[in-house]
Enzyme design. Sequence first.
Site, PDB file in Angstrom:
ATOM      1  N   TYR A  81     -18.947  12.368 -11.149  1.00  0.00           N
ATOM      2  CA  TYR A  81     -19.018  13.634 -11.955  1.00  0.00           C
ATOM      3  C   TYR A  81     -17.777  14.033 -12.728  1.00  0.00           C
ATOM      4  O   TYR A  81     -17.668  14.951 -13.673  1.00  0.00           O
ATOM      5  CB  TYR A  81     -19.200  14.917 -10.896  1.00  0.00           C
ATOM      6  N   ARG A 119       0.783  -0.998   0.003  1.00  0.00           N
ATOM      7  CA  ARG A 119       0.019  -0.175   0.128  1.00  0.00           C
ATOM      8  C   ARG A 119       0.762   1.194   0.164  1.00  0.00           C
ATOM      9  O   ARG A 119       0.707   2.072  -0.842  1.00  0.00           O
ATOM     10  CB  ARG A 119      -0.951   0.194   1.503  1.00  0.00           C
ATOM     11  N   HIS A 170      -7.615  -4.489  -7.126  1.00  0.00           N
ATOM     12  CA  HIS A 170      -7.430  -3.936  -5.946  1.00  0.00           C
ATOM     13  C   HIS A 170      -8.599  -3.896  -4.973  1.00  0.00           C
ATOM     14  O   HIS A 170      -9.577  -2.968  -5.228  1.00  0.00           O
ATOM     15  CB  HIS A 170      -7.093  -2.348  -6.130  1.00  0.00           C
TER      16      HIS A 170
END
Length: 828
Positions: free
Chosen positions: A134, A45, A91
Amino acid sequence: MSRSDNTVSANAGPAASTERIEDVDVSTEMQGSFLEYAYSVIYSRALPDARDGLKPVQRRILYQMSEMGLRPDRGHVKSARVVGEVMGKLHPHGDTAIYDAMVRMAQAFTLRVPLIDGHGNFGSLDDGPAAPRYTEARLAAPALAMTEHLDEDVVDFVPNYDNQLTQPDVLPAAYPNLLVNGASGIAVGMATNMAPHNLVEVIGAARHLLAHPRATLDELMEFVPGPDLPTGGTIVGLAGIKDAYLTGRGSFKTRAKVSIEAITARKAGLVVSELPYLVGPERVIEKIKDGVNSKKLSGISDVTDLTDRTKGLRLVIGIKTGFSPEAVLEQLYRVTPLEDSFNINAVALVNGGPQTLGLVELLQVYVNHRVEVVTRRTAYRLARRLERLHLVDGLLIAILDIDEVIQVIRASDDTEQARTRLIDVFDLSQLQAEYILELRLRRLTRFSRIELETERDQLLAEIKELEALLASKQAIRTLVSDELAAISDRFGTPRRTLLTEARPSIAGASARKTAVLEVTDSPTRVYLSTTGRIARVDLPQPGDDQTERIMPAHRRSKHDAVLSALDTSSRTEIGAVTNRGRLIRFSPVDLPVLPPTSIQLAAGVRVRDYLSLGSTGELVRALVALDSDRAIALGTRQGIVKRVTPNDWANKPDFEIIALKAGDEVVGAVQGAEDDELVFVASDAQLLRFPASTVRPQGRTAGGMAGIKLGQDARVVFFTSLAADAAEDAVVATIASGSQTLPGTDPGSAKVSAFTEFPAKGRATGGVRSHRFLKGEDVLGVAWVGAAPARALGVEGTARTLPDTGARRDASGTMLDAVVGSIGSGIG
């Protein structure tokens, strides 16, 4: 805590079962579980791989977008779709982490070379991005260089989280992404924080390391002098950078780029045009307001944010009457984020484990990775060509004996028998026989045979080339270096961040109010570029053993054509001659200080800002020494020449040194000796050279005398002075175009001739022709005379290529590919 073994009997009921309970030491269990968790965070990570500079989530995003075909030449898609594909296939750690990583790779103020082309609100330094439903995204062009050749076995693939798919363990990375874009992350017990750098500089260092595997840190720092932050700004002090490059840990301070300008006729202000890395204007405004309210800041009347898409960042800080802008700026540096610190902790994964790496180690890891990638790619291509050659040889055998081949196939009972008989009769391999059986009849023509023979010859040549490449480690390293150079040419941009050992730029310091600074008066050289940028380079002190080293020409960037250069000292007043005939006094003490080994004039300040010229149209033509006994020679657009006596300077911040006629302006100014030659170049391609001694020096209020006789509608486009011993090495560069074409649309033709080709004539004569116009040309747009080589720039400051020297003085020019806006001399 511990529990005893207990066996539950089957007689206890139908729902009973046998369980085995073991005693476990809590401290041992916690230690083991925590180590597993820590390793997962570190490896999966938080930390980037030193080879491609990416964290796993970033690598998975780029790979999945590549698999989705989201190339720069195709349309954007919803970010939510990308997040869903990455989360579902590669992932499994949540959509928020994926989208956050995706946003960061699209932000131009975060990465030096963004990897994702975002469409929509991807956030700012003060606000977060819009939701993924968006926004839209696709890969940016540099991301293709990170993922190219994945289908050629260049890296290992590993299973995804559920072992149903595979993903690359590392990307091929055609450029050193970790250094270029930096990284930040917090793991368990460790963290990483790396600053972005300039792509051209980093690639230059990597190529040097490829050519010189034992290169030292000092050698590499000549290519990478320091970080290059996406938001620009100024880095103050280079000692911390050297520590970071040596040990992997260090810190440096960044300061905003600020100019002092007149806001109104009676009010001065500080104009902030660049901020430290990851500092937003709203944060600065908030800190200024807090400082004013707490009485930590004084002299500030107001703060206005005039930032827009056209002019970029523009933060105007009003200064109260009676306060020194320089003093207020120093307060702002102490109290607000206009000065910020950046701590480098270069921790990255190497061979699966975290290591703290210096600059040499970071580049070495990348170079080794790239050499392996190119080696594996070459081996893959060789194997594919050998396989294809094998099939082509079989096809040629079949075509040569096609009738017998058909007979063998027709006489066979089934495919297996046909395959076996083809192998026995024609001495083919099983693969060749299978390929012949699948051959279409339309391939069995005379033209197909010619095509196959051509393909065979081409394959043999390629195989020979690939085998030679694999047999030479040096050839592989050379190929890697050449590919890096191509990436540098394609994606490289000029340096944005100014590096300085001295105080930062306080551009625009008033000529009437020179700040008193506690600095030594050291030798310095002031450069003025043809694009209006000014900066200085500190020279060795007299008696020092060190020798001055100037950055090699191949590493210079935009704005590096010099209009004027002057050797002086940091606190000595010098003068700037403008096109309106004014001489402005100023001190170079507050100019940006460029490292001698990395002079890039793009990092300087605009001279109009430094001298508070504003937007009046007044331009600086030259820099002159005020303490010299040499006269200043001036040439005007209407052909007037004047030499000004040096002992007639007015004791004023600025004053007139020539009385110009209506519509006239100064084209060039230069300080020289009595035995110099003055040179005019007119728009009708006439060049005139004559001795400076024929122009008697005049007082500063005089209007000069006739210099060159101009033809009808002609004007002077260039004026200079050449020393007697410089004529042999001087060249004349001219660029012709059509007067009826729109400016900036016609590149025109260029010619470079030796200055000695042009005979001297008397003052006030017409001179000789310097350029023969081609059809459609009738005017010289740009001209320059000076020491070779001439350096040409586009209007925006990008380097342009001129023809080689050697053309006759009255010859025609060579057509250019791009418009040239200015010509000057090189740095040195």
